[in-house]
Design a protein around this motif. Sequence first.
Motif, short mmCIF file in Angstrom:
data_model
loop_
_atom_site.label_atom_id
_atom_site.label_comp_id
_atom_site.label_asym_id
_atom_site.label_seq_id
_atom_site.Cartn_x
_atom_site.Cartn_y
_atom_site.Cartn_z
N PRO A 1 0.84 -1.21 0.00
CA PRO A 1 0.00 0.00 0.00
C PRO A 1 0.87 1.25 0.00
CG PRO A 1 -0.72 -1.56 1.70
CD PRO A 1 0.60 -2.06 1.18
N LEU A 2 0.39 2.32 -0.61
CA LEU A 2 1.12 3.58 -0.62
C LEU A 2 1.01 4.23 0.77
CD1 LEU A 2 -0.20 4.92 -4.04
CD2 LEU A 2 1.98 3.77 -3.60
N ASN A 3 2.11 4.77 1.24
CA ASN A 3 2.11 5.40 2.55
C ASN A 3 1.33 6.72 2.52
OD1 ASN A 3 3.80 3.37 3.69
ND2 ASN A 3 5.56 4.33 2.69
N THR A 4 0.61 6.99 3.61
CA THR A 4 -0.31 8.13 3.65
C THR A 4 -0.23 8.83 5.00
OG1 THR A 4 -1.82 6.79 2.31
CG2 THR A 4 -2.71 8.81 3.24
N VAL A 5 -0.36 10.16 4.99
CA VAL A 5 -0.54 10.95 6.21
C VAL A 5 -1.89 11.65 6.13
CG1 VAL A 5 0.26 12.92 7.58
CG2 VAL A 5 1.92 11.30 6.66
N CYS A 6 -2.77 11.37 7.09
CA CYS A 6 -4.05 12.07 7.19
C CYS A 6 -3.86 13.19 8.21
CB CYS A 6 -5.16 11.12 7.65
SG CYS A 6 -5.48 9.78 6.48
N ARG A 7 -4.02 14.43 7.77
CA ARG A 7 -3.65 15.57 8.61
C ARG A 7 -4.81 16.54 8.76
NH1 ARG A 7 0.18 19.93 7.37
NH2 ARG A 7 1.39 20.46 9.21
N ARG B 1 5.25 -7.24 2.58
CA ARG B 1 4.70 -5.98 2.08
C ARG B 1 3.98 -5.26 3.23
NH1 ARG B 1 7.65 -7.33 -1.27
NH2 ARG B 1 7.25 -8.06 -3.40
N ILE B 2 4.44 -4.05 3.58
CA ILE B 2 3.84 -3.28 4.68
C ILE B 2 3.66 -1.83 4.24
CG2 ILE B 2 4.07 -2.47 7.07
CD1 ILE B 2 5.79 -4.95 7.64
N GLY B 3 2.46 -1.27 4.48
CA GLY B 3 2.18 0.14 4.23
C GLY B 3 1.74 0.81 5.52
N VAL B 4 1.88 2.13 5.58
CA VAL B 4 1.56 2.89 6.80
C VAL B 4 0.57 4.02 6.48
CG1 VAL B 4 2.49 4.44 8.57
CG2 VAL B 4 3.75 2.37 7.93
N VAL B 5 -0.45 4.13 7.33
CA VAL B 5 -1.34 5.30 7.33
C VAL B 5 -1.14 6.00 8.67
CG1 VAL B 5 -3.72 6.15 7.25
CG2 VAL B 5 -3.05 4.18 5.84
N ALA B 6 -0.58 7.21 8.64
CA ALA B 6 -0.34 7.97 9.88
C ALA B 6 -1.37 9.08 9.98
CB ALA B 6 1.07 8.55 9.88
N SER C 1 1.39 21.72 13.39
CA SER C 1 2.77 22.22 13.27
C SER C 1 3.74 21.10 12.91
CB SER C 1 3.21 22.88 14.58
OG SER C 1 3.35 21.91 15.61
N VAL C 2 3.24 19.88 12.87
CA VAL C 2 4.10 18.73 12.61
C VAL C 2 3.98 18.28 11.15
CG1 VAL C 2 4.32 16.24 13.03
CG2 VAL C 2 4.20 17.82 14.96
N SER C 3 5.13 18.12 10.49
CA SER C 3 5.18 17.50 9.17
C SER C 3 6.05 16.25 9.29
CB SER C 3 5.77 18.47 8.15
OG SER C 3 6.02 17.81 6.93
N LEU C 4 5.41 15.09 9.33
CA LEU C 4 6.18 13.85 9.53
C LEU C 4 7.25 13.66 8.47
CD1 LEU C 4 3.67 11.05 10.63
CD2 LEU C 4 5.21 12.40 12.04
N GLN C 5 6.93 14.09 7.24
CA GLN C 5 7.89 13.90 6.15
C GLN C 5 9.23 14.56 6.44
OE1 GLN C 5 4.63 14.81 6.11
NE2 GLN C 5 3.97 15.13 4.00
N THR C 6 9.17 15.72 7.10
CA THR C 6 10.43 16.44 7.38
C THR C 6 11.00 16.11 8.76
OG1 THR C 6 9.16 18.35 8.17
CG2 THR C 6 9.81 18.36 5.86
N GLU C 7 10.19 15.54 9.63
CA GLU C 7 10.65 15.25 11.00
C GLU C 7 11.43 13.93 11.10
OE1 GLU C 7 10.36 17.12 13.65
OE2 GLU C 7 8.68 18.49 13.35
N THR D 1 1.80 10.32 0.77
CA THR D 1 0.85 11.29 0.21
C THR D 1 0.08 11.88 1.39
OG1 THR D 1 0.59 10.08 -1.86
CG2 THR D 1 -1.23 11.53 -1.22
N GLU D 2 -0.10 13.20 1.41
CA GLU D 2 -0.83 13.84 2.50
C GLU D 2 -2.29 14.08 2.10
OE1 GLU D 2 -0.65 18.16 4.44
OE2 GLU D 2 1.02 16.88 5.10
#
Length: 382
Positions: free
Chosen positions: A51-57, A170-175, A181-187, A199-200
């Motif tokens: 699965p494609l990794n995703t951030v729900c923000r 095969r492992i995908g993550v939904v965060a 104020s938090v951007s996981l991609q840059t942290e 993908t956000e």
Amino acid sequence: MKRSLLMWDETLFRDPEVFEIDYVPEQFNHRDAQIRELAFQVRPGLRGGRPLNTVCRGLPGTGKTTSVRKVFAEIEEATKRLLPVYINCQIDNTRFAVFSQIYRRVIGHLPPASGISFKQIFDAIARALLREEQVLLVGLDDANYLLYNNEINDVLYPLLRSHEAYPGVRIGVVAIVSDMSVSLQTEVDARVASVFRPTEIYFPPYSEEEVQGILEERVLQGLYPNVLRPDMLNLVVEQTMKSGDLRVGIDLLKRATLSAEKAARRSIEREDICKAYEVSRYLHLAYSLRALRAEEREVLGRIAEMAVRDDQEMNAGEVYHFVREQAGISYTRYYKMVQKFDAMRLLNLHYRQGRGRTRLISLRYDPDRVLEHLRQEQTSVS
């Protein structure tokens, strides 16, 4: 006995479950675009791919958790090939705790509390996935808590690089992230960032019209006809919009109904709603404080202390001088925090016209209650 009085064994609730915070409604409106995007992200897993990794923000109370749980429930109904695991990182916020929950979902029981290494836990998970030919989808709700505890890299690294040690896994993550104020991609660090690339999906606050529709739907499902008149529903919507958190409205409906039942009334009256709001309004405060970092809680506490002392709108510059003496932070960092508190509806940041424009701060909550909740949060953390 008057017909207007509720009999001792009667209830105004058609289905009380509808008003629980973790209830996933059958009909979930106003998040169709986000759910479609999330479904697209996880679709490769249905075919045996990663699965494609995703951030729900988005801010608290904007439907992120419900959307993810709804998609996870649909996956469970549709296939055994993709295995979704939901983890609440407010509760499970260490690497061992997160992987223990994954182990329980994959293996069927929790790993031993001691005498087992992380490698053994992960080895058992990976081998079971390969044996069953399953793809793993891990949902990390309130993933910002892993960041606050410096655990985010230690959790994401083994998940996202599992295929290197275990070819075929095969492992995908939904965060899910409620801290704007938090951007996981840059942290995350470079070794994680190179494979994370999520993908956000943004979840905006609900509009007043949307809140009205959602609460109306809950009333139709959860209460008997004529228990809540349209004008009383409008009052609930008004109070919900004040807090900026849909969960306050849902909790308010539950408490107001219980209040009417206690008074043996067959309908909810203004006094029930006003009384319930005095409790429900602090639900948003409690959830919001949990989403703050320790430094941010300290600054908010200093602002509340000054509000107790001054009991009025406060000049933002004067507040900074008070906070700096106590917490020793830069003005840039302080002002970013204040803007964040404003966005989270913890305080109002506005201008007063006069000789120049003066920034003013006023808390949305009674400062004593803010300090009380901060103390409770500190006790639960320590």
